[in-house]
Scaffold this active site. Structure first.
Site: not given
Length: 605
Positions: A2, A27, A75, A101-102, A482, A486, A489, A505, A600
């Site tokens: 956050c 954030r 968040w 935050n946390g 990656e 992307k 996301e 396989h 983020k």
């Protein structure tokens, strides 16, 4: 994950806090809130709102004057997004306000105890527990009230606290979640990220874990949670406020993709040593004798940083001939790993605050390991806790989805691999070859970005896919991983990445016309093997988009990328796939800079 911002001084505080929240919205952005007071009236005034910061701004009354305040953009971790669950949280008498935050791990037990004592909770959050603990403390000072409450807390926190009985101060504390003080002229700021500070001051103090601070308008002091005074000298932030603006682009993601040629040039600048065909990395704190004693390299990161670490491991093995591998930091720290004194550990984090990576660093240091950091933020927790490292100099990255920082991180690993290689057995000729390749990168990246219109058309064509497969071999596999990340996301299209050699396989069962495959096909010694994989897909009526150094006959479409040295090719092969993800999301109308459910800086587990 956050955002916290606070101010104490003489200016009207609400506009400052709202501006800071806008800069920190990457954030966390499911709810936000603000609480203020003034010397004329120490009573706390609060406004909160579910949704984006603009929803909060619309609710703030025209008459909402004050000179001290704290604010938060959230968040969610505890409780669904709502007005009630938004921070700040007040106690029953509306005297104590807390932003946090946390995660408080023992919140449930503390809530039960407080309920038994008659405390009624309004929210579902863990943070409200801390608010009531501070309010119920009999200590004489706000600092001691906060300290007593924190002694009961288990977990991580970055907190800022106001109290109506102590209107001349804000008390802040850190344990595992960043807290940065901004030092002004007869005014003080606090934030969880320098992004909220740089338009007002570039003089900052970053708190360490277990450290607290008291902010007054004309002074600040720092001390431990045990009460011992600490020495904190302000440092100057290298980034300016303009670095956080969109610069004429519609989104931060597009701006940051477009900045990559310049960013790569910046990470190379001043580091290349042509005389000895190597590079200077002064921050490593690793002399030649120590470097020759390294028997293995273990790279730890999360998400995009983990993928950059996979590419870094390959570069180190190829150029330095040291066994190297990458592992998610979140897994490493929980599997009781064997810590080898001859292993060099490398922690990778864009923010330098990623909690899982930081916790792994702390565990490694406890066990006596040598740990380097590869981070973007000077003065971040990982930068401070490691033995040395490399700054990637990507500049601020605001979009939740990382692009330019990923690219600069991989280039930084190429520099590290070249440095280690030249100390060991990499020849002068190969050193010159890699340096020449590195110098080509900025112009080659710019050339790829100039073909954005072509990639945009392909993105529109493939945007109807409900799922996509990404494949690559050896150097191409981390590129595929990656690129897959992307796409999922930012566009919310399901995507999977597999080694091309693994198709037969199992994954071939998924191939059909409705599921396109993006294939990474570099011109290297595995070219024919990769082409055989395209044959397998085409034989099953699969659509193929190839990213390659030449047109691929079996592909429906090919994005041709300029050739560099084999070892450096993955850096370029990933660039068009960033644009593909961006334009796919744009075609689908996604919120590109703030994808759902993501934030983020991941500073919680």
């Amino acid at each position: 994950m956050c955002g916290i911002v606070g101010y104490i001084g003489k200016r009207d505080v609400a506009p400052l806090l709202l501006e800071g929240l806008q800069r920190l919205e990457y954030r966390g952005y499911d709810s936000s809130g603000i609480v203020i007071s003034s010397p004329k009236s120490a009573a706390l005034k609060m406004v909160k709102a579910k949704g984006r910061v603009r929803e909060l701004e619309a609710r703030v009354p025209k008459r909402f004057a004050g000179t001290t305040g704290i604010a938060h953009t959230r968040w969610a971790t505890h409780g669904a997004p709502s007005d009630v669950n938004a921070h700040p949280h007040l106690d029953a008498e509306n005297k104590v306000a807390v932003v946090h935050n946390g995660i408080i791990d023992n919140a449930s037990d503390l809530r039960t105890r407080l309920n038994a004592d008659g405390v009624e909770f309004l929210s579902e959050t863990d943070t409200e527990v801390l608010t009531h603990l501070i309010a119920r403390s009999p200590a004489a000072t706000l600092e001691e009230k906060v300290r007593e409450a924190l002694r009961l807390i288990e977990g991580t926190y970055g907190v800022a606290v106001m109290h109506a009985d102590f209107p001349d101060r804000i008390v802040v504390a850190r344990n595992g979640s960043p807290v940065v003080l901004g030092i002004g002229e007869k005014e003080m700021f606090v934030a969880s990220d320098v992004a909220a500070l740089v338009s007002h001051t570039r003089q900052v103090v970053t708190l360490d874990d277990g450290e607290m601070a008291t902010l007054k308008a004309d002074d600040f002091r720092t001390y431990t949670t045990e009460g011992s005074t600490t020495s904190s000298t302000p440092t100057t932030v290298e980034w300016e406020a303009e670095s956080y603006d969109m610069g004429g682009h519609d989104t931060y993601m597009h701006k940051e993709i477009s900045e990559q040629a310049e960013a790569v040039d910046r990470v190379l600048r001043g580091r290349i040593d042509d005389r000895f065909s190597t590079v200077h990395l002064g921050g490593l704190n690793l002399d030649a004798r120590d470097a020759r004693g390294v028997r293995r390299v273990k790279i730890l990161g999360c998400g995009t940083s983990y993928h950059a670490g996979q590419m870094g491991a390959q570069l180190i093995e190829e150029l330095a001939r040291i066994p190297a591998d990458a592992e998610p930091a979140s897994e490493f720290r929980y599997r009781n790993p064997v810590v080898d004194p001859d292993t060099l550990y490398v922690a990778v984090s864009q923010s330098g605050e990623t909690y899982d990576v930081l916790a792994a660093v702390q565990e490694l240091k406890r066990k006596g390991a040598r740990v380097l950091g590869v981070v973007n933020v000077v003065g971040s927790a990982i930068a401070r806790e490691t033995d040395g490292g490399v700054y990637v100099h990507a500049g601020p990255e605001v979009c939740v989805v990382s692009t330019k920082c990923f690219t600069n991180t991989v280039v930084s690993f190429a520099l590290l691999a070249l440095h280690l290689g030249r100390i060991r057995d990499l020849s002068v000729a190969d050193g010159k070859r890699i340096i020449a390749g590195l110098r080509k990168l900025p112009a080659q990246i710019a050339g790829i970005l100039d073909r954005e219109d072509e990639i945009e058309k392909l993105a529109v064509e493939y945007a109807d896919a409900r799922s996509m497969m990404f494949i690559g071999r050896v150097r191409g596999y981390p590129v595929a991983r990656e690129a897959s990340l992307k796409l999922k996301e930012v566009s919310y299209i399901h995507a999977e990445a597999y080694p091309a050699s693994e198709l037969k396989h199992g994954p071939l069962a998924l191939i059909e016309p409705a599921m396109p495959t993006v294939a990474i096909v570099p011109d290297d010694d595995l070219l024919e093997k990769n082409r055989a994989a395209l044959e397998e897909i085409k034989a099953r009526d699969g659509r193929i988009l190839a990213v390659a150094h030449q047109e691929q006959p079996k592909a429906d479409h090919t994005i041709v990328v300029p050739k560099n040295e084999d070892e450096l090719d993955p850096i370029l092969l990933g660039i068009p796939l960033q644009l593909l993800a961006y334009h796919t999301a744009l075609a689908l109308g996604r919120d590109i800079d703030k994808p759902r459910n993501l934030a983020k800086s991941v500073t919680v587990e």
